[in-house]
Design an enzyme around this catalytic site. Structure first.
Site, PDB file in Angstrom:
ATOM      1  N   GLU A 190       0.825  -1.210   0.000  1.00 36.69           N
ATOM      2  CA  GLU A 190       0.000   0.000   0.000  1.00 36.69           C
ATOM      3  C   GLU A 190       0.860   1.262   0.000  1.00 36.69           C
ATOM      4  OE1 GLU A 190      -2.250  -3.092   2.550  1.00 36.69           O
ATOM      5  OE2 GLU A 190      -0.188  -2.567   2.045  1.00 36.69           O
TER       6      GLU A 190
ATOM      7  N   ARG B 204       1.313   4.040  -2.974  1.00 37.87           N
ATOM      8  CA  ARG B 204       1.020   5.451  -2.729  1.00 37.87           C
ATOM      9  C   ARG B 204       2.205   6.343  -3.113  1.00 37.87           C
ATOM     10  NH1 ARG B 204       2.835   9.395   1.521  1.00 37.87           N
ATOM     11  NH2 ARG B 204       1.312  11.084   1.353  1.00 37.87           N
ATOM     12  N   ARG B 205       3.424   5.911  -2.794  1.00 32.97           N
ATOM     13  CA  ARG B 205       4.599   6.701  -3.150  1.00 32.97           C
ATOM     14  C   ARG B 205       4.778   6.742  -4.669  1.00 32.97           C
ATOM     15  NH1 ARG B 205       7.261   7.958   1.474  1.00 32.97           N
ATOM     16  NH2 ARG B 205       9.072   8.735   0.328  1.00 32.97           N
TER      17      ARG B 205
ATOM     18  N   CYS C 125      -3.012  -3.956   6.741  1.00 38.69           N
ATOM     19  CA  CYS C 125      -2.585  -4.477   8.036  1.00 38.69           C
ATOM     20  C   CYS C 125      -2.982  -3.531   9.161  1.00 38.69           C
ATOM     21  CB  CYS C 125      -1.071  -4.688   8.040  1.00 38.69           C
ATOM     22  SG  CYS C 125      -0.090  -3.174   7.901  1.00 38.69           S
TER      23      CYS C 125
ATOM     24  N   LYS D 268      12.054   9.354  -0.156  1.00 37.96           N
ATOM     25  CA  LYS D 268      11.862  10.744   0.277  1.00 37.96           C
ATOM     26  C   LYS D 268      12.797  11.670  -0.493  1.00 37.96           C
ATOM     27  CE  LYS D 268      10.391  10.232   5.141  1.00 37.96           C
ATOM     28  NZ  LYS D 268      10.568   8.789   5.363  1.00 37.96           N
TER      29      LYS D 268
ATOM     30  N   LYS E 171       9.230  10.403  13.916  1.00 37.27           N
ATOM     31  CA  LYS E 171      10.553  10.066  13.401  1.00 37.27           C
ATOM     32  C   LYS E 171      11.614  10.934  14.079  1.00 37.27           C
ATOM     33  CE  LYS E 171       9.122   7.214  10.108  1.00 37.27           C
ATOM     34  NZ  LYS E 171       7.678   7.284  10.310  1.00 37.27           N
TER      35      LYS E 171
END
Length: 401
Positions: free
Chosen positions: A78, A82-83, A126, A328, A390
């Site tokens: 998922e 999405r990325r 999940c 990223k 993070k």
């Protein structure tokens, strides 16, 4: 009422796209994986196509996280999907075509009103979506398998993905099945900071799937109109709870972001041929693809959050050779590329930060999206209070073009 492609149609074209993509890729049929896609549907032309795709079941532990944004923390299907979708959006923005239209006066992109997006996965996400009606006997039967590749994911065991760590309730109990709880994904030995796919989909269902950086460029958030799954119908209520029902008793008032109630559909007849079976192990590999031109190399194979097949020696010689386009680092680079491509956007941002050059860290770029950040902070207070944070040093990298 708007008619969208059926769940069966979405499942069919998703699996067909995956099958065509892996024709020339070595595929181990003894392993299982999960497939997720995003479908673009044009309500006017009735065209329905896959624009983003991801596979994967793995996640890295906090000890493997990278400070320069070049390694994926979360490689569940998922998230890979999405990325890949974000990469697709940036590519379309650089074209300024009929999908994302740029308004020079207002400095934002508008999505063509005829276009809608739909999510598909071969398994429920999940986390909370896999917690079904309590079944103590099923839980007990799995207690001896906590070290295997199918630890329980719910009070009624789905037996497909590893167990998930509840952030509320009894943290030390891997079988804690509190409905509605936020959960992190398990790592191999070391706990991860990655939230479950149920929690991430739920977040996107309020703030939009576009994230903070793209939110700066878009007139409106992007929401999925339907969520489609190939699985047993009994998980329907669990998915609804995970995506939006668990938040309906709380109030979130915002002019821009609104809790959605997408149509959730389950197709019980379509079977994905890489679905988990007892005699299979989870594939360590992920596949990422988006609908961009072939010269942009839309298909990527990944393992452990970076490109597959890149040797340690090659990485030492050229650290960026293993970086995925959906990392990223590379998505930040795409954001800056779009900003530089449209002078009015660039000028607007430079005036906002009081600088002559765009030399901000990843964290500073995200902070520019004030509406998004304010809404997210409010949600973390009232909805997602246990969402993991993070470490600061993982967000301070800079990207230069």
């Amino acid at each position: 009422m708007t008619e969208y492609p059926s769940c069966e149609k979405i499942a069919e074209i998703s699996i067909e796209k995956f099958t065509n993509l892996i024709k020339n890729i070595e595929n181990d049929v003894e392993q299982w994986s999960i497939l997720s896609t995003i479908i673009e549907y044009n309500q006017k032309s009735k065209e329905c196509k896959v624009v983003a795709l991801g596979t994967g079941t793995k996640c890295i532990g906090v000890d493997k996280m990278c400070p320069n944004g070049t390694i994926l923390n979360d490689s569940h299907a998922e998230i890979i999907c999405r990325r890949s979708f974000l990469r697709y959006i940036y590519s379309e923005m650089l074209k300024n075509n009929e999908i994302f239209q740029f308004d020079k006066t207002k400095c934002y992109f508008s999505l063509n009103p005829d276009i809608t997006y739909h999510f598909f996965s071969t398994h429920p996400p999940c986390g909370d979506a896999t917690i079904t009606e309590n079944n103590d006997e099923a839980v007990a039967s799995k207690k001896t398998k906590l070290d295997s590749d199918y630890v329980c994911t719910g009070a009624k065991i789905l037996g497909i993905i590893k167990g998930y760590n509840s952030i509320t309730g009894e943290k030390n109990d891997p079988l804690n099945q509190e409905e509605g709880a936020l959960r992190t994904k398990p790592g191999r030995g070391v706990r991860t900071l990655s939230m479950s796919c149920s929690d991430k989909l739920s977040k996107w269902n309020i703030l939009g799937v576009q994230g903070a950086l793209l939110d700066l460029l878009l007139k409106d958030p992007i929401y999925f109109k339907t969520l489609n799954f190939c699985y047993e119908i009994h998980v329907m209520e669990s998915i609804k709870r995970a995506i939006y029902n668990r938040w309906k008793i709380k109030k979130f008032i915002n002019d821009r972001y609104i809790l959605q109630e997408p149509d959730i559909r389950i197709n019980c007849d379509t079977i994905f041929y890489l679905t988990k079976l007892d005699d299979k192990k989870p594939s360590p590999r992920s596949i990422a693809w988006c609908n961009t031109p072939e010269n942009e190399k839309p298909l990527e194979n990944a393992i452990n959050g970076k490109k597959q097949g890149i040797t340690k020696k090659a990485l030492e010689k050229s650290p960026l050779c293993g970086v995925l386009q959906i990392s990223k680092f590379m998505l930040s680079k795409k954001f800056i590329e779009v900003v530089n491509h449209y002078p009015t956007i660039k000028d607007k941002i430079l005036r906002k930060i009081g600088e002559s050059k765009l030399q901000l860290s990843y964290k500073e770029l995200k902070i520019l999206s004030e509406c998004y950040q304010n809404a997210w902070n409010s949600l973390k207070t009232d909805f997602f209070g246990s969402w993991t944070e993070k470490p600061e040093d993982l967000l301070n990298f800079k990207v230069k073009l």
